[in-house]
Design an enzyme around this catalytic site. Structure first.
Site, mmCIF file in Angstrom:
data_model
loop_
_atom_site.group_PDB
_atom_site.id
_atom_site.type_symbol
_atom_site.label_atom_id
_atom_site.label_comp_id
_atom_site.label_asym_id
_atom_site.label_seq_id
_atom_site.Cartn_x
_atom_site.Cartn_y
_atom_site.Cartn_z
ATOM 1 N N LYS A 77 0.772 -1.278 0.045
ATOM 2 C CA LYS A 77 -0.295 -0.113 0.088
ATOM 3 C C LYS A 77 0.979 1.311 -0.066
ATOM 4 O O LYS A 77 0.625 2.243 -0.612
ATOM 5 C CB LYS A 77 -0.888 -0.083 1.187
ATOM 6 C CG LYS A 77 -2.182 -1.048 0.849
ATOM 7 C CD LYS A 77 -3.035 -0.898 1.922
ATOM 8 C CE LYS A 77 -4.206 -2.163 1.920
ATOM 9 N NZ LYS A 77 -5.313 -2.131 2.936
ATOM 10 N N ASP A 113 -9.978 2.785 2.271
ATOM 11 C CA ASP A 113 -10.237 1.726 3.457
ATOM 12 C C ASP A 113 -11.101 2.557 4.422
ATOM 13 O O ASP A 113 -12.267 1.819 5.029
ATOM 14 C CB ASP A 113 -9.011 1.275 4.157
ATOM 15 C CG ASP A 113 -8.336 0.418 3.345
ATOM 16 O OD1 ASP A 113 -9.022 -0.396 2.381
ATOM 17 O OD2 ASP A 113 -6.777 0.198 3.297
#
Ligand code: ATR
Length: 296
Positions: A77, A113
């Site tokens: 990420k 997220d």
């Protein structure tokens, strides 16, 4: 997003996938394939294994091969954010991205997220319809890793006035303080040994640690200090009902499992690549639950 915004390349089927290492157990293909079928879109979503060393090469290869983009999971990420030419506000804040969209040769990064987390609290597929006490009372968070960072960013955005964060490594909590800067949210760092006492008066408890996941030790915590109106969220989804959620349910507390976050974070990705904002349905949730029961 409307279909006019889609990065669709003419009539060519749109390709996307999930980059991770390992990526074998990812449920994201099941989610996106369900939506592709539901919307009658010609496209594909595949697992895209990429080692740490090979990550950039794999991403550049996807751009060259005409992919619309990719999701990004552990451990890439931060690398995905670093590689991008443009990033949305959330990815920039977190310096981490779980969504890449390729527009020509340019790589756009986003982080969905926190959005997925908040959507899962709001009900979504397993709507338990609980009230909003969690945002008007202190919120307790266990863990200070990557997942915690995205969730704390979202909770700050949601206007939580007091965040109590407990982590085994106390100092790590200081690396999250920047998320509250310039906001009304007050962040308290709580030693791991005091994690039970910090639950007093909290409207929400969120476990962002890996404790309770299959193959990991259980999360050792008594919920006796949590008020009756509190909700308990575990972002772990394998198993779906962690010992923490079971204990919360036994106490009559509202529970939210980690599958909601997984499903909802996928919505903006699908919209960005395929041009349709899909729905998190009970049927989709059931599909993933069945898969988890079969394999986890
Ligand atoms: P993720 O990106 O999924 O958040 P991570 O960044 O590795 O993963 O963070 C894992 C979290 O679980 C951390 O908060 C970690 O605590 P430390 O910061 O002290 O490492 C927590 N964690 C993992 N194993 C733990 C254990 N046995 N006891 C307590 N906390 C644990």
């Amino acid at each position: 997003m409307t279909s006019g915004d889609s990065p669709n390349r003419g009539n060519t089927p749109v390709k996307a996938g999930i980059l991770g290492w390992p990526v074998t157990h990812s449920r994201s293909p099941l989610i996106h394939e369900y939506w592709l079928k539901m919307h009658g879109i010609e496209g594909s979503y595949e697992k895209l294994p990429a080692s740490v060393e090979g990550f950039e090469k794999v991403v550049r290869g996807l751009v060259d091969a005409g992919y619309a983009g990719a999701n990004v999971t552990v451990p890439h990420k931060e690398a995905a954010f670093a590689l991008a030419d443009f990033a949305d506000a959330r990815a920039t804040q977190l310096r981490a991205a779980n969504l890449l969209v390729f527009k020509g040769d340019a790589i756009h990064a986003a982080n969905t997220d926190g959005y997925g987390f908040l959507q899962s609290l709001g009900g979504g597929s397993d709507d338990r319809g609980y009230d909003k006490n969690w945002s008007t009372n202190p919120v307790a968070v266990l863990g200070a890793g990557g997942a915690s960072r995205a969730i704390i960013g979202a909770l700050v955005d949601a206007g939580v006035f007091e965040l109590r964060i407990s982590n085994r490594t106390l100092e790590k909590i200081d690396t999250l303080r920047f998320l509250c800067e310039g906001t009304p949210t007050n962040m308290l760092a709580v030693p791991w040994d005091d994690r039970e006492a910090m639950l007093e008066g909290c409207g929400l408890l969120v476990n962002t640690t890996s404790l309770g996941m299959s193959g990991q030790p259980p999360l050792d915590i008594s919920l006796d200090h949590l008020p009756d109106f509190a909700a308990v969220v575990d972002i772990v989804y394998a198993p779906l009902e962690t010992p923490l959620l079971r204990a919360a349910a036994l106490k009559g507390l509202r529970t939210v499992d980690g599958l909601g976050m997984l499903l909802h974070q996928a919505v903006p990705s699908f919209a960005a690549w395929f041009g349709v904002k899909p729905e998190v349905t009970l049927e989709l949730r059931g599909l993933i639950v069945t898969d988890l029961e079969g394999k986890s």
